[in-house]
Design a protein around this motif. Sequence first.
Motif, short mmCIF file in Angstrom:
data_model
loop_
_atom_site.label_atom_id
_atom_site.label_comp_id
_atom_site.label_asym_id
_atom_site.label_seq_id
_atom_site.Cartn_x
_atom_site.Cartn_y
_atom_site.Cartn_z
N ALA A 1 0.84 -1.19 0.00
CA ALA A 1 0.00 0.00 0.00
C ALA A 1 0.88 1.25 0.00
O ALA A 1 1.80 1.37 0.80
N SER A 2 0.58 2.17 -0.89
CA SER A 2 1.33 3.44 -0.95
C SER A 2 0.76 4.48 -0.02
O SER A 2 1.38 5.52 0.19
N VAL A 3 -0.42 4.24 0.52
CA VAL A 3 -1.10 5.21 1.39
C VAL A 3 -1.32 4.57 2.75
O VAL A 3 -1.80 3.44 2.85
N VAL A 4 -0.95 5.30 3.81
CA VAL A 4 -1.08 4.80 5.18
C VAL A 4 -1.76 5.88 6.02
O VAL A 4 -1.35 7.05 6.01
N ILE A 5 -2.82 5.49 6.73
CA ILE A 5 -3.51 6.39 7.65
C ILE A 5 -2.95 6.16 9.05
O ILE A 5 -2.91 5.02 9.53
N ARG B 1 11.82 6.56 16.43
CA ARG B 1 13.00 5.70 16.35
C ARG B 1 13.21 5.12 14.96
O ARG B 1 14.08 4.28 14.76
N TRP B 2 12.40 5.53 14.05
CA TRP B 2 12.51 5.04 12.67
C TRP B 2 13.67 5.80 12.02
O TRP B 2 13.54 6.93 11.60
N ASN B 3 14.79 5.15 11.93
CA ASN B 3 16.00 5.81 11.42
C ASN B 3 16.12 5.70 9.91
O ASN B 3 17.20 5.88 9.37
N ARG B 4 15.04 5.36 9.24
CA ARG B 4 15.07 5.22 7.79
C ARG B 4 14.21 6.29 7.16
O ARG B 4 13.22 6.73 7.73
N VAL B 5 14.60 6.70 5.99
CA VAL B 5 13.80 7.67 5.24
C VAL B 5 12.94 6.91 4.23
O VAL B 5 13.45 6.20 3.38
N VAL B 6 11.66 7.05 4.36
CA VAL B 6 10.71 6.36 3.47
C VAL B 6 9.99 7.42 2.65
O VAL B 6 9.20 8.21 3.19
N THR B 7 10.29 7.45 1.38
CA THR B 7 9.70 8.47 0.51
C THR B 7 8.72 7.87 -0.48
O THR B 7 8.39 8.51 -1.47
N TRP B 8 8.28 6.66 -0.24
CA TRP B 8 7.33 6.02 -1.17
C TRP B 8 5.99 5.74 -0.49
O TRP B 8 5.25 4.86 -0.87
N LYS B 9 5.69 6.51 0.55
CA LYS B 9 4.41 6.40 1.24
C LYS B 9 3.75 7.77 1.34
O LYS B 9 4.42 8.79 1.50
N VAL B 10 2.43 7.77 1.23
CA VAL B 10 1.64 8.96 1.50
C VAL B 10 0.98 8.75 2.86
O VAL B 10 0.23 7.79 3.04
N TRP B 11 1.27 9.64 3.79
CA TRP B 11 0.73 9.53 5.14
C TRP B 11 -0.49 10.44 5.25
O TRP B 11 -0.46 11.60 4.86
N ASP C 1 12.56 14.11 4.04
CA ASP C 1 11.93 13.76 5.30
C ASP C 1 10.84 12.71 5.03
O ASP C 1 10.13 12.77 4.04
N THR C 2 10.73 11.76 5.94
CA THR C 2 9.72 10.70 5.78
C THR C 2 8.32 11.27 5.65
O THR C 2 7.50 10.75 4.88
N PHE C 3 8.01 12.33 6.36
CA PHE C 3 6.65 12.86 6.37
C PHE C 3 6.46 14.04 5.42
O PHE C 3 5.43 14.71 5.47
N HIS C 4 7.42 14.28 4.56
CA HIS C 4 7.25 15.31 3.53
C HIS C 4 6.12 14.89 2.57
O HIS C 4 6.12 13.79 2.04
N ALA D 1 5.46 13.24 -1.72
CA ALA D 1 6.79 12.75 -1.33
C ALA D 1 7.69 12.70 -2.56
O ALA D 1 7.23 12.56 -3.69
N ILE D 2 9.00 12.79 -2.31
CA ILE D 2 9.96 12.99 -3.40
C ILE D 2 9.97 11.84 -4.39
O ILE D 2 10.35 12.00 -5.55
N SER D 3 9.51 10.64 -3.99
CA SER D 3 9.54 9.48 -4.90
C SER D 3 8.43 9.53 -5.94
O SER D 3 8.47 8.80 -6.92
N PHE D 4 7.42 10.37 -5.70
CA PHE D 4 6.27 10.41 -6.61
C PHE D 4 6.42 11.58 -7.58
O PHE D 4 6.50 12.74 -7.15
N ARG D 5 6.44 11.27 -8.87
CA ARG D 5 6.51 12.31 -9.90
C ARG D 5 5.12 12.77 -10.33
O ARG D 5 4.98 13.76 -11.03
N GLU D 6 4.12 12.02 -9.94
CA GLU D 6 2.73 12.37 -10.24
C GLU D 6 1.88 11.91 -9.09
O GLU D 6 2.39 11.42 -8.07
N THR D 7 0.58 12.10 -9.21
CA THR D 7 -0.32 11.68 -8.14
C THR D 7 -0.13 10.20 -7.85
O THR D 7 -0.22 9.36 -8.75
N PRO D 8 0.15 9.84 -6.60
CA PRO D 8 0.43 8.42 -6.27
C PRO D 8 -0.78 7.53 -6.53
O PRO D 8 -1.93 7.97 -6.52
N HIS D 9 -0.46 6.27 -6.76
CA HIS D 9 -1.49 5.24 -6.90
C HIS D 9 -1.35 4.25 -5.75
O HIS D 9 -0.24 3.90 -5.36
N SER D 10 -2.48 3.82 -5.22
CA SER D 10 -2.46 2.82 -4.16
C SER D 10 -3.65 1.90 -4.36
O SER D 10 -4.74 2.14 -3.86
#
Length: 812
Positions: free
Chosen positions: A224-228, A243-253, A271-274, A462-471
């Motif tokens: 899933a690309s979208v997480v609530i 404590r999440w020390n990873r950058v995740v740029t393929w999720k829409v929060w 940023d993960t939440f960008h 998020a920086i990984s998405f060049r267009e509107t994300p799909h989920s």
Amino acid sequence: MLRVTGVTGIDEHRKGCKQTNLQPRFLSKHYQYVLAFIFAVENINNNPHLLPNMSLGFDLYNALPSEAKTLENCLIWLSGIGKAIPNYSCERKGKSAAVITGITWSLPAQMGTLLELYKFPQLTYGPFEPLLHENNHFPSVYHMAPTDASLPIGMVLLLLHFHWTWVGLVASEDMKGTRIVSELRGEMDRNGVCVAFMEMIAVTNRYDYPMHLNYILRIQDSSASVVIIYGDTDSFLGLIFDRWNRVVTWKVWITTSQWNFPSSEKMTMFDTFHGTLSFSHHHREIPGFKHFLQTANPSKYPEDFYLGKLWFIHFGCKVSESDCDKLEDCIPNASLESLPLHEFDTTMSEWSYYVYNAVYALAQSLHEILLLSVDSQSIGIGNNLKFQPWQLHSILKNVHFNNSAGEQIFLHDKRISESTYDILNYVSFPHGIGLQVKVGQFVPQAPRGHGFSINEEVIEWAISFRETPHSVCSNSCNPGFWKTALEGKAVCCFVCTPCSGNEISNETDMDHCFKCPDTHYPNTERDHCIQKVVTFLAYGDPLGTALACTALCFSLFTAAVLGIFLQHRDTPIVKANNRTLSYILLISLLLCFLCSLLFIGRPNMATCILRQLAFGVVFTVAISTVLAKTLTVILAFNATTPGRRMRQWLASGAPKSVIPTCSLIQMTLCGLWLGTSPPFVDRDTHSEPGSIIIECNKGSVTAFYCVLGFLGALALASFTLAFLARNLPDAFNEAKLLTFSMLVFCSVWVTFLPVYHSSKGKVMVAVEVFSILASSAGLLGCIFAPKCYIILLRPERNTLMGIRDKTRSAGR
């Protein structure tokens, strides 16, 4: 002095000057609530029309993540001596009126258990929690925030707008998290949105790092690309993400305003939440608050330990050697406004807005008590207002005023009152710069379909998405296909099946195909219906033109033969074969050729009835004439035998009576046909995919085959008799010609039946017309062609001498 107590959570208690040399964990967003609290109190005290001749004081207490510490602070406040002594209250100059608490729902619940014993009003600025009102357990608790009952609807509308049907859920495993997840899943199910995964983060096991890692990996690796996310950054849920020390740029929060985005000091576009989308209750900016923050400094509020700590940490201050509460050598003109967003945000937050309103709600209630006391002259010595905190309840329940931002504030019926939601897009940049940009709005009270709006163009993903994300679990089914569910999978997981038959689907992700109307047919892509072309066997069609020309040509040939016979009516060859019957046969064949024209052209009720009647009657006359000719030949040869009565039958014209008799029988059958179920104009929408064929429906199929069967019986009888008489000698004996003509006639109609039934549309009509022309032409050619040959080309044989010679030759 009246006193209001504020309870918030910033950091640990102050423990001397050495503590100031460290940089403790400092929740600056909570400190904004404190400043909003102070700002409201100062405004009230400076307002001569609100609580005149009185001042409003306050106490501030820290709320730490511990029930024991929370209750201890509560007892210290009730005791009033800095020491927790149950049921003890120290006499103080000021009188405590109420308590304002936040930010989680658990804090007022914990304090409410104790404060309810004393009926102390408790105003909470945290998220609305229905559990605090269930069964009237906490009647002294008042919510400042509107209810979130429509939040699941707004979130699902956001998902539907972007066609996100494969979504993850993350929430804290407590009563509030469980309730919101249940409501959210119900709304998702009703709208065809599926849960890809669901993580309920336990509020215990704070230091269970392996469990936290499992949560993180499951969230990160989900398809899933979208997480609530439902929770706040101060809870254990926030601790896991912290404590999440990873950058995740393929999720829409997707979250709420409880989530604190600028919690990291390393804010970048990675940023993960960008790009996060959050729902926040709409509120206006309080006039003067930003200026208040700009001017707030340790010299203005020297007793504010936390303000001094901010200056010490961020503005290069040093602690005075003589007084640890005094700061020296700070950056000139330092201001909270100059701090980066993750350190301090000067924009009034939703919760600060509720703190401000809570202080004013209490001030309004106290003002009402003051007015009542003046009327009853119950003000005590020194203008001290005498009242008990529980007396505020009757006024708080009905308090209603406009704040300085112009919005109406009231505390009653909060459980059904819902405000507008702003949809915010969080954008982070380097050097601590972050923005929450309003990109949409959700108005629960608006009519269905009009309350949700969003501007996609201004959203920063998020920086990984060049267009509107799909989920999605499965890619959308294009028009022309329908969704076929996969057994054992969620409804959002499916395969796309092409529409079949006369069905189409004209939208994306349709649950089933639907049929085109009878007047339409599907296009090649099966995504829309095309109007069928109305067609019939027209004179303008090549086939219709050919058949019509053929019919006219044969009609002319028949008329020409009839003219030849009339012109040579006294010749032996015409007389020898009963010229009256020949004339009748030629006229009936002429009508047979002409009646085929009734089958060509656009059918109407008249032509539908006439074509079948003409066909049945005229062909009956023709075949019965052939039968009469055959009987005449047989009787003529048998009449020469002495003692037989054949001569009387031949002389009486008995063979000719066959024609009216058979015609009368056929006309009776046709009459019954017309009386029971006559032919009518019909539309054939199925034979040809792109055409509506206008045709004549036979009406009663049984009647049609009775008419056809009677013709077949006549033809079979004529063929049988002619075959038996084929070897009779005579110069102009027609038996052989009649035999061959009936053989052709029967062959045509026997072939007609299977071909007719295997044909459709106008081809079926063409087959019937062709059979009429072919059988009629067979009779014309086989019977009259040899005679015309003799009349026109061998006239020497068309004499009595020629007949004798022919007879002698036949006799030998």
